[in-house]
Design an enzyme around this catalytic site. Structure first.
Site, PDB file in Angstrom:
ATOM      1  CB  SER A  73       3.993   3.700  -0.848  1.00  9.17           C
ATOM      2  OG  SER A  73       4.391   4.882  -0.171  1.00  9.17           O
ATOM      3  CE  LYS A  97       1.810   2.219   1.528  1.00  2.00           C
ATOM      4  NZ  LYS A  97       0.588   2.781   1.866  1.00  2.00           N
ATOM      5  CG  HIS A 104       5.964   2.079   3.242  1.00  2.00           C
ATOM      6  ND1 HIS A 104       5.008   3.061   3.421  1.00  2.00           N
ATOM      7  CD2 HIS A 104       6.892   2.633   2.421  1.00  2.00           C
ATOM      8  CE1 HIS A 104       5.347   4.136   2.735  1.00  2.00           C
ATOM      9  NE2 HIS A 104       6.485   3.901   2.120  1.00  2.00           N
ATOM     10  CG  ASN A 105       1.554   3.245   5.456  1.00  3.49           C
ATOM     11  OD1 ASN A 105       2.272   3.153   4.473  1.00  3.49           O
ATOM     12  ND2 ASN A 105       0.314   3.682   5.381  1.00  3.49           N
ATOM     13  CD  GLU A 159       3.748   7.265   5.619  1.00  3.58           C
ATOM     14  OE1 GLU A 159       3.927   6.613   4.564  1.00  3.58           O
ATOM     15  OE2 GLU A 159       2.626   7.710   5.946  1.00  3.58           O
TER      16      GLU A 159
HETATM   17  C1  6PG Z   1       1.817   6.176   1.217  1.00  4.44           C
HETATM   18  C2  6PG Z   1       1.147   6.709   2.445  1.00  4.44           C
HETATM   19  C3  6PG Z   1      -0.342   6.601   2.307  1.00  4.44           C
HETATM   20  C4  6PG Z   1      -1.118   7.489   3.247  1.00  4.44           C
HETATM   21  C5  6PG Z   1      -0.978   7.065   4.685  1.00  4.44           C
HETATM   22  C6  6PG Z   1      -1.247   8.195   5.643  1.00  4.44           C
HETATM   23  O1  6PG Z   1       2.621   5.269   1.394  1.00  4.44           O
HETATM   24  O2  6PG Z   1       1.552   6.670   0.121  1.00  4.44           O
HETATM   25  O3  6PG Z   1       1.551   5.962   3.546  1.00  4.44           O
HETATM   26  O4  6PG Z   1      -0.679   5.263   2.378  1.00  4.44           O
HETATM   27  O5  6PG Z   1      -0.794   8.797   3.064  1.00  4.44           O
HETATM   28  O6  6PG Z   1      -1.926   6.063   4.882  1.00  4.44           O
HETATM   29  O7  6PG Z   1      -1.376   7.604   6.862  1.00  4.44           O
HETATM   30  P1  6PG Z   1      -2.057   8.269   8.112  1.00  4.44           P
HETATM   31  O8  6PG Z   1      -3.278   8.996   7.638  1.00  4.44           O
HETATM   32  O9  6PG Z   1      -2.381   7.104   8.973  1.00  4.44           O
HETATM   33  O10 6PG Z   1      -1.040   9.189   8.666  1.00  4.44           O
END
Ligand code: 6PG
Length: 478
Positions: free
Chosen positions: A128, A182, A185-186, A189
């Site tokens: 990430s 991960k 984590h997302n 996010e």
């Molecule tokens: C990270 C982000 C990366 C990506 C996401 C965006 O941890 O660096 O999470 O993995 O930017 O996948 O997710 P979406 O396109 O689903 O919003």
């Protein structure tokens, strides 16, 4: 001289990871399906360290020391399988393939099983931090076998972000554990982003402040408990002026949030495991709602709001309420995410150390935040903590925010401002702490129409009422 590690797939993430290895003094083999990308990497950044470019996969593999460590950085799904199929015949027993893309963890489990059978290690690793993180220090979440980590770990730790000298990289657990973590984590996010968006919307609609003024509010929030990468970039985005129209950029961006699927996977898995990650789910559905164009058009044309008069007398006090509500909701969202990690760890035998996950998320990743230190401390105090909000620090933080949180959610409801993540987090808080839930009634209903039975508060066993007969109770043998 052979390379210590190789990267195949030199789009922006792969390219930046390769440069990061080179900048840390590692000899790095690089390969891409079309050689032009490899050449441009060498032309633009060849002076940053020791790169070993190869045009063919065979030469690339031959340029690596053993056990070979090959990072695949291509699109998740079919493209990853295609690269694995190409690599396998070229590798030898004990070599390690690392998939550093956003793979879905069941795919990782499947691939690990298949490669184990032919004597190879397969490491599904979360990475990430976006483009910049890949180059300057990402948070890295590797799964796979502990043996593979012995050889791979030091290399990954060297290029990861560091917080207080501690690398934001650690062994997560077997097979799919790295990609799972991960994924969560997302999911977190998504929840964090939705909560921030709701906070912005409340302040904008509630006080009439401009995007630029709200940018300043987020800047000041970034000095306190909320300090985080997402709050920091929110201020940047809100302060941005559209070069074409001179309006705030946020006002000219189409209000339909997209996603690539990791949030959806998180919610799907939570449903499978029965973990109530309501904040992440609402955040994912909020994106879906924003993109429901025909439905939004139909609703806009006909559905009334019947809203109360929005009367905020003290704008500063309201902003402070929103800040506290945001912090409390955020704690709930993280607590739910860590619950999901615990449930999955038990279900799939991963033995994941939740405190260590919070530790490696303190730097490099998108959800990096000051308060992750508090999460690590909570799991250090109580490694098998059942509920993060029940840790004394978080209990105190949430209870201090509670009056403000209730005012914000009630005000939003009365004034017709949608706050799915704020509201559902508060409902979760009140639900999880409730002495008695109306779930008892649901059990009664289930017994009524389907003889599904219920359990009693006062003695063990399962029971059923003869609803269509004399309404007597029978004990059902287990
Ligand atoms: C990270 C982000 C990366 C990506 C996401 C965006 O941890 O660096 O999470 O993995 O930017 O996948 O997710 P979406 O396109 O689903 O919003």
């Amino acid at each position: 001289e052979l390379a210590q590690i190789g990267v195949t797939g030199l789009a922006v993430m792969g390219r930046n990871l390769a440069r990061n290895f080179a900048r840390h003094g590692h000899r790095v083999a690089v390969h891409n399906r079309s050689y032009a990308k490899t050449e441009s990497l060498i032309a633009d950044h060849g002076d940053e360290g020791a790169f070993v470019p190869s045009a063919s996969m065979a030469d690339f593999v031959a340029s690596l020391e053993r056990p070979r460590r090959v990072i695949i950085m291509v699109k998740a799904g079919g493209p990853t399988d295609a690269v694995i199929d190409e690599l396998v015949p070229l590798l030898e027993e004990g070599d390690i393939i690392i998939d550093a893309g956003n793979a879905h963890f069941p795919d990782t489990i499947r691939r690990e099983n298949a490669l184990k059978a032919v004597g190879l290690h397969f490491v599904g690793s979360g990475v990430s931090g976006g483009e910049e993180g890949a180059l300057l220090g990402p948070s890295i979440m590797p799964g796979g076998s502990p043996t593979s980590y012995e050889s791979l770990g030091p290399l990954l730790e060297s290029i990861s972000a560091k917080v207080d000298g501690t690398p934001c990289c650690t062994y997560v657990g077997p097979d799919g554990a790295g990609h799972f973590v991960k994924m969560v984590h997302n999911g977190i996010e998504y929840a964090d982003m939705q909560l921030i968006a709701e906070a912005y919307d409340l302040i904008r609609q509630g006080t009439g402040k401009s995007a630029a003024e709200i940018a300043d509010i987020f800047r000041s929030w970034n000095e306190g408990d909320l300090e985080s990468f997402l709050i920091e970039i929110t201020a940047e985005v809100l302060a941005q002026v559209d070069p074409e129209t001179g309006q705030a950029l946020v006002d000219v961006i189409l209000d339909q949030a997209e996603q690539k699927g990791t949030g959806r996977w998180t919610v799907q898995n939570a449903l499978d495991l029965g973990v109530p990650i309501t904040g992440i789910a609402e955040a994912t559905f909020a994106r879906a709602l924003s993109g429901s164009v025909p439905q939004r058009e139909a609703a806009r044309a006909s559905l009334p709001g019947h809203v109360a008069e929005w009367s905020i007398r003290d704008a500063d006090a309201f902003v402070e309420d929103v800040r506290q509500a945001l912090y409390a909701s955020k704690i709930v969202a993280y607590s739910q995410g860590f619950d999901q990690i615990a449930a999955a760890s038990a279900e799939y035998d991963w033995n994941i150390d939740r405190g260590a996950m919070a530790r490696i998320w303190r730097g490099g990743c998108i959800i990096r935040a000051r308060f992750l230190n508090r999460i690590t401390e909570a799991y250090e105090r109580t490694p098998d903590l059942a509920l993060l909000i029940a840790d004394p620090y978080f209990t105190e933080a949430v209870s201090a925010a509670l009056p403000a949180w209730r005012r914000v959610v009630a005000g939003a409801a009365q004034n017709g401002i949608p706050t799915p993540a704020f509201s559902s987090s508060l409902a979760y808080y009140d639900g999880i702490r409730a002495e008695r839930l109306p779930a008892a009634l649901i059990q009664g209903q289930r017994d009524f129409f389907g003889a599904h039975t219920y359990r009693r508060v006062d003695r063990p066993g399962s029971f059923h009422i003869e609803w269509s007969g004399d309404r007597s109770e029978t004990a059902i043998d287990g």
